[in-house]
Scaffold this motif. Structure first.
Motif, mmCIF file in Angstrom:
data_model
loop_
_atom_site.group_PDB
_atom_site.id
_atom_site.type_symbol
_atom_site.label_atom_id
_atom_site.label_comp_id
_atom_site.label_asym_id
_atom_site.label_seq_id
_atom_site.Cartn_x
_atom_site.Cartn_y
_atom_site.Cartn_z
ATOM 1 N N GLY A 287 13.570 11.734 -11.112
ATOM 2 C CA GLY A 287 12.810 12.555 -10.171
ATOM 3 C C GLY A 287 12.565 11.847 -8.851
ATOM 4 N N MET A 288 12.324 10.555 -8.916
ATOM 5 C CA MET A 288 12.056 9.799 -7.697
ATOM 6 C C MET A 288 13.350 9.486 -6.950
ATOM 7 S SD MET A 288 9.971 8.690 -5.632
ATOM 8 C CE MET A 288 10.562 7.811 -4.208
ATOM 9 N N ARG A 289 14.491 9.792 -7.576
ATOM 10 C CA ARG A 289 15.809 9.556 -6.949
ATOM 11 C C ARG A 289 15.938 8.089 -6.503
ATOM 12 N NH1 ARG A 289 15.549 14.306 -8.575
ATOM 13 N NH2 ARG A 289 15.849 16.150 -7.275
ATOM 14 N N PHE A 290 15.554 7.166 -7.419
ATOM 15 C CA PHE A 290 15.697 5.752 -7.039
ATOM 16 C C PHE A 290 17.147 5.414 -6.721
ATOM 17 C CE2 PHE A 290 11.540 5.106 -9.178
ATOM 18 C CZ PHE A 290 10.894 4.527 -8.106
ATOM 19 N N THR A 291 18.092 6.092 -7.412
ATOM 20 C CA THR A 291 19.503 5.790 -7.132
ATOM 21 C C THR A 291 19.920 6.321 -5.758
ATOM 22 O OG1 THR A 291 20.134 7.785 -8.323
ATOM 23 C CG2 THR A 291 20.235 5.716 -9.557
ATOM 24 N N GLY A 360 -3.565 -0.367 -1.561
ATOM 25 C CA GLY A 360 -2.680 -0.195 -2.710
ATOM 26 C C GLY A 360 -2.103 -1.523 -3.184
ATOM 27 N N THR A 361 -1.760 -1.550 -4.486
ATOM 28 C CA THR A 361 -1.039 -2.705 -5.017
ATOM 29 C C THR A 361 0.431 -2.325 -5.085
ATOM 30 O OG1 THR A 361 -2.973 -3.192 -6.357
ATOM 31 C CG2 THR A 361 -0.915 -4.311 -6.969
ATOM 32 N N ALA A 362 1.267 -3.114 -4.393
ATOM 33 C CA ALA A 362 2.704 -2.800 -4.361
ATOM 34 C C ALA A 362 3.415 -3.560 -5.476
ATOM 35 C CB ALA A 362 3.286 -3.182 -3.012
ATOM 36 N N HIS A 363 3.961 -2.825 -6.447
ATOM 37 C CA HIS A 363 4.780 -3.441 -7.496
ATOM 38 C C HIS A 363 6.230 -3.316 -7.022
ATOM 39 C CE1 HIS A 363 1.253 -3.315 -10.211
ATOM 40 N NE2 HIS A 363 0.983 -2.232 -9.520
ATOM 41 N N VAL A 364 6.757 -4.439 -6.550
ATOM 42 C CA VAL A 364 8.091 -4.412 -5.934
ATOM 43 C C VAL A 364 9.134 -4.663 -7.018
ATOM 44 C CG1 VAL A 364 9.519 -5.401 -4.117
ATOM 45 C CG2 VAL A 364 7.039 -5.277 -3.815
ATOM 46 N N CYS A 365 10.138 -3.806 -7.097
ATOM 47 C CA CYS A 365 11.084 -3.844 -8.222
ATOM 48 C C CYS A 365 12.490 -4.252 -7.774
ATOM 49 C CB CYS A 365 11.189 -2.474 -8.867
ATOM 50 S SG CYS A 365 9.617 -1.764 -9.329
ATOM 51 N N SER A 366 13.314 -4.506 -8.790
ATOM 52 C CA SER A 366 14.730 -4.820 -8.617
ATOM 53 C C SER A 366 14.882 -6.081 -7.747
ATOM 54 C CB SER A 366 15.462 -3.613 -8.017
ATOM 55 O OG SER A 366 16.841 -3.812 -8.028
ATOM 56 N N ARG A 381 13.683 -2.808 -1.353
ATOM 57 C CA ARG A 381 13.453 -2.836 -2.806
ATOM 58 C C ARG A 381 12.480 -1.726 -3.189
ATOM 59 N NH1 ARG A 381 11.504 -8.691 -4.102
ATOM 60 N NH2 ARG A 381 11.720 -7.959 -6.256
ATOM 61 N N PRO A 382 12.733 -1.036 -4.305
ATOM 62 C CA PRO A 382 11.841 0.046 -4.722
ATOM 63 C C PRO A 382 10.409 -0.459 -4.928
ATOM 64 C CG PRO A 382 13.853 0.067 -6.019
ATOM 65 C CD PRO A 382 13.879 -1.196 -5.217
ATOM 66 N N VAL A 383 9.449 0.366 -4.544
ATOM 67 C CA VAL A 383 8.037 -0.009 -4.648
ATOM 68 C C VAL A 383 7.271 1.058 -5.431
ATOM 69 C CG1 VAL A 383 5.894 -0.395 -3.356
ATOM 70 C CG2 VAL A 383 8.050 -1.321 -2.488
ATOM 71 N N LEU A 384 6.497 0.597 -6.432
ATOM 72 C CA LEU A 384 5.572 1.476 -7.154
ATOM 73 C C LEU A 384 4.175 1.088 -6.691
ATOM 74 C CD1 LEU A 384 7.016 0.850 -10.773
ATOM 75 C CD2 LEU A 384 7.824 2.513 -9.077
ATOM 76 N N PHE A 385 3.474 2.003 -6.051
ATOM 77 C CA PHE A 385 2.104 1.704 -5.620
ATOM 78 C C PHE A 385 1.117 2.140 -6.695
ATOM 79 C CE2 PHE A 385 3.276 1.389 -1.022
ATOM 80 C CZ PHE A 385 2.583 0.202 -0.751
ATOM 81 N N THR A 386 0.131 1.291 -6.980
ATOM 82 C CA THR A 386 -1.009 1.701 -7.806
ATOM 83 C C THR A 386 -2.277 1.456 -6.979
ATOM 84 O OG1 THR A 386 -1.153 -0.502 -8.792
ATOM 85 C CG2 THR A 386 0.090 1.163 -10.024
ATOM 86 N N ASP A 387 -3.403 1.879 -7.540
ATOM 87 C CA ASP A 387 -4.721 1.662 -6.917
ATOM 88 C C ASP A 387 -4.899 2.439 -5.607
ATOM 89 O OD1 ASP A 387 -5.332 -0.160 -8.998
ATOM 90 O OD2 ASP A 387 -4.159 -1.671 -7.939
ATOM 91 N N LEU A 388 -4.180 3.529 -5.467
ATOM 92 C CA LEU A 388 -4.365 4.398 -4.302
ATOM 93 C C LEU A 388 -4.825 5.766 -4.794
ATOM 94 C CD1 LEU A 388 -1.127 3.660 -2.235
ATOM 95 C CD2 LEU A 388 -3.469 3.083 -1.575
ATOM 96 N N THR A 389 -5.476 6.498 -3.926
ATOM 97 C CA THR A 389 -5.823 7.879 -4.290
ATOM 98 C C THR A 389 -4.849 8.825 -3.588
ATOM 99 O OG1 THR A 389 -7.257 8.367 -2.418
ATOM 100 C CG2 THR A 389 -8.265 7.209 -4.314
#
Ligand code: ADP
Length: 496
Positions: A287-291, A360-366, A381-389
């Motif tokens: 869904g996020m179309r990371f590819t 936000g906390t950036a969880h940087v991937c790959s 690099r793909p980023v998953l943010f947490t701790d945001l509204t």
């Protein structure tokens, strides 16, 4: 080499196609002789030149399409459909070639994206080509003395303006129904991805009568705007940003011509406590179309995860995205390619910085590619943010990059309200085993497409398009052809 022979050397093909438009069945330079550079996003290097079309070229292309219109419109619909299907067959014979060229010019990985797009392109022409005889009218019980019927007629010259992210598929969804319905077409490619579109047009022109399908490249104000403003263009179909969509709509309004707009999105994905975690994680990746480096208007860029599974979901998603390989788009091992342009790279990087500034906390991937040839490539690099509204700007604004926000939720009513709290309404998904909750979400989510426990991409036979600022009108399916590329004439024969 004849034009129809597949050429799987994308570098050679890019050179061969450089500096050309396709007008009235012929490859020609822009009248001004001007060109602009097309780059390989994976290296930053030039791969060729695109013709820089302007108002004069628009005039030539529209004149050719206008001249071709009467004969094309008069052809029996099934015959037109057969030619469009034949285009699909020719394109199906060039999937590898088109996939490689689109990978080179857009930076999208061949295995995960570009080859797939090229094959779906061919499929869309085959699908619509079969719908010629569905251009039906109705008989209307108006008065027994009067035979009353409706008939579907084409609009005339259609101007199609397309973006760079999925140029082949998005072009096909416009031109295949437009052509089958009896319109002639002028397509304007995006500045960043003109060459594969030109190649498709060249291949289709080996099948179609000259002037029926013409192709322009050039920039938005210099080439797109004159196409929208041209007095002989009867309809505009546009995919791009909300900002440009507004300009196009305003311009078309002054000429009172119909417009279809497919614009942005900030699509919510709701993961419930009882969801199948692995399936939902796969769904988030698709869904996020990371590819596609997140470069999709339907990207699941707001993932609402139930508080009870948030941490497990984050860990599983991060592990999966970490395992994805970033690298040369033409390499079969690559999952994730490069960002389309320096401007887009800067925009996405700016949003990642902003998300951190917003708390936000950036969880940087790959991992970035290590190949020295790719050192100047446009990588993010793909980023998953947490701790945001849902109020954070990175959760509200369309980033069009590999950045998504994971937002915790606990109450169902509240998560539906948050999902709907967006200016956009393109697509939404919910992941749950609870049928009641799933059904409630499908009824309450404000989006043009709502899916439960899956995240399929656009299908040729299903209507697609958004509500709110995500767009106007639907693409794909039979209805799109009937509603957006024909008008209904009412005919009354008085037999009294
Ligand atoms: P992006 O920001 O992703 O490039 P745009 O909406 O600007 O998205 O571009 C989508 C398409 O619209 C491209 O083909 C572009 O050239 C075209 N375009 C941009 N500006 C205009 C305009 N003023 N009139 C018509 N087309 C335009």
């Amino acid at each position: 080499m004849p034009a129809t022979a597949p050429n799987t050397d994308p570098f050679q093909l890019a050179t061969d196609l450089s500096g050309l438009l396709l007008i009235d069945g012929a490859l020609v330079p822009a009248t001004s002789g001007k060109t602009f550079e097309v780059i390989n996003p994976a290296t930053g290097g030039a791969i060729g030149q695109a013709a820089d079309g302007d108002a004069e070229d628009v005039g030539r292309a529209v004149a050719a399409a206008r001249a071709a219109f009467p004969a094309w419109a008069a052809m029996p619909a099934r015959e037109r459909g057969k030619l469009v299907q034949e285009c699909g067959r020719v394109l199906a014979g060039h999937v590898e070639e088109l996939g490689r060229l689109i990978a080179l010019e857009t930076g999208k990985a061949l295995r995960t994206e570009s080859r797939v797009e090229a094959s779906v392109l061919a499929d869309v022409f085959v699908f619509y080509g079969g719908l010629g005889s569905e251009l039906k009218g109705e008989t209307v019980p108006f008065n027994p003395q009067m035979m009353t019927l409706t008939q579907r007629e084409p609009l005339g010259v259609v101007g199609a303006i397309i973006p760079w992210n999925v140029p082949l598929l998005l072009m096909a969804l416009k031109i295949a129904p437009a052509l089958v319905a009896g319109n002639t077409v002028v397509v304007k490619s995006a500045e960043e991805a003109p060459l594969t579109v030109l190649r498709v047009c060249q291949l289709m022109n080996t099948v179609l009568p000259k002037g029926v399908f013409n192709m322009l490249s050039g920039d938005g104000p210099g080439c797109g705007a004159p196409l929208v403003e041209h007095p002989d263009v009867a309809k505009i179909t546009f995919t791009g940003s909300v900002e440009t969509g507004r300009i196009v709509y305003t311009s078309a309004a002054t000429r009172l011509i119909p417009v279809t707009l497919e614009l942005g999105g900030k699509s919510p994905m709701i993961v419930c406590a009882d969801a199948d975690l692995e399936r939902a994680v796969n769904g988030a990746i698709a869904g996020m179309r990371f590819t596609r480096q997140g470069q999709s208007c339907t990207a699941a860029s707001r993932i609402f995860v139930h508080d009870s599974i948030h941490d497990a979901f984050l860990a599983a998603l991060k592990a999966r995205v970490d395992g994805m390989v970033m690298g040369d788009p033409l390499d079969e091992r690559t999952d994730i390619g490069a960002i389309i342009s320096p401007a887009q790279h800067e925009k996405v990087s700016g949003y990642i910085k902003l998300g951190e500034e917003e708390g936000g906390t950036a969880h940087v991937c790959s991992a970035l590619p290590t190949d020295p040839d790719l050192a100047r490539g446009l990588w993010v690099r793909p980023v998953l943010f947490t701790d945001l509204t849902n109020q954070a700007r990175v959760a509200r604004e369309e980033i069009f990059g590999p950045v998504t926000c994971l937002i915790r939720w606990t109450e169902f009513d509240d998560v539906i309200a948050q999902a709907n709290d967006s200016e956009y309404g393109l697509a939404a998904t919910i992941w749950t085993r609870d049928l009641k909750m799933a059904l409630a979400a499908t009824q309450r989510l404000q989006a043009g497409l709502v899916q439960v426990n899956q995240n399929l991409v656009v299908q040729p036979n299903l209507s697609y398009g958004g509500v709110k600022t995500s767009g106007l009108g639907k693409e794909a399916s039979l209805e799109a052809m009937l509603e957006h590329f024909t008008h209904k004439k009412t005919i009354i024969l008085n037999m009294g």
